[in-house]
Design a protein around this motif. Structure first.
Motif, PDB file in Angstrom:
ATOM      1  N   GLY A  45       0.840  -1.191   0.000  1.00 58.34           N
ATOM      2  CA  GLY A  45       0.000   0.000   0.000  1.00 58.34           C
ATOM      3  C   GLY A  45       0.873   1.238   0.000  1.00 58.34           C
ATOM      4  N   ARG A  46       0.560   2.186  -0.846  1.00 61.37           N
ATOM      5  CA  ARG A  46       1.322   3.436  -0.948  1.00 61.37           C
ATOM      6  C   ARG A  46       0.593   4.617  -0.325  1.00 61.37           C
ATOM      7  N   GLY A  47      -0.631   4.387   0.138  1.00 57.94           N
ATOM      8  CA  GLY A  47      -1.388   5.485   0.733  1.00 57.94           C
ATOM      9  C   GLY A  47      -1.576   6.608  -0.266  1.00 57.94           C
ATOM     10  N   GLU A  48      -1.298   7.810   0.199  1.00 53.98           N
ATOM     11  CA  GLU A  48      -1.442   8.994  -0.656  1.00 53.98           C
ATOM     12  C   GLU A  48      -0.093   9.521  -1.117  1.00 53.98           C
ATOM     13  N   THR A  49       0.942   8.672  -1.086  1.00 51.53           N
ATOM     14  CA  THR A  49       2.299   9.135  -1.397  1.00 51.53           C
ATOM     15  C   THR A  49       2.609   9.238  -2.880  1.00 51.53           C
ATOM     16  N   ASP A  50       1.791   8.646  -3.725  1.00 52.10           N
ATOM     17  CA  ASP A  50       2.088   8.634  -5.158  1.00 52.10           C
ATOM     18  C   ASP A  50       0.845   9.044  -5.943  1.00 52.10           C
TER      19      ASP A  50
END
Length: 114
Positions: A85-90
């Motif tokens: 999971g990258r969340g809201e980083t990309d």
């Protein structure tokens, strides 16, 4: 290889995405025929609405949902999938507003580790 979109706040794969998932599974199968040791990165993403921790958790659940569908419905070996999971980083589109383009799971062949 491809991307699957999600509704706001959801980790449920919508029925219309079945064709896209089938295409991703087909591409993975072809890659595994060429290289049975290949691995694939299944990355979940979220938009930047709400707390970071919630978005991180949601992105992980989205990635697991797609990985589960690839394994259960299309026979892709689970040990060939790396789920992150990258969340809201990309973000694809930089905004703090709800943005469907940012709510996705992507799949790509993972680079070989040295």
């Amino acid at each position: 290889m491809g991307a699957i979109g999600f509704a706001f706040g959801s980790d449920r794969i919508a029925d219309p995405a079945a064709g896209e998932i089938e295409a991703i599974a087909s591409a993975i199968r072809q890659a595994l025929e060429r290289d049975p040791a290949a691995r694939f990165l299944v990355e979940g993403h979220a938009d930047a609405v709400g707390p970071r921790g919630v978005n991180q958790d949601l992105s992980e659940r989205r990635a697991r949902a797609l990985a589960s569908a690839l394994s259960a419905r299309f026979g892709i070996p689970a040990d060939r999938l790396i789920v992150e999971g990258r969340g809201e980083t990309d973000l694809k589109i930089e905004t703090r507003r709800p943005e469907p383009e940012n709510r996705r799971v992507t799949v790509q062949q993972a680079p070989l580790r040295q």
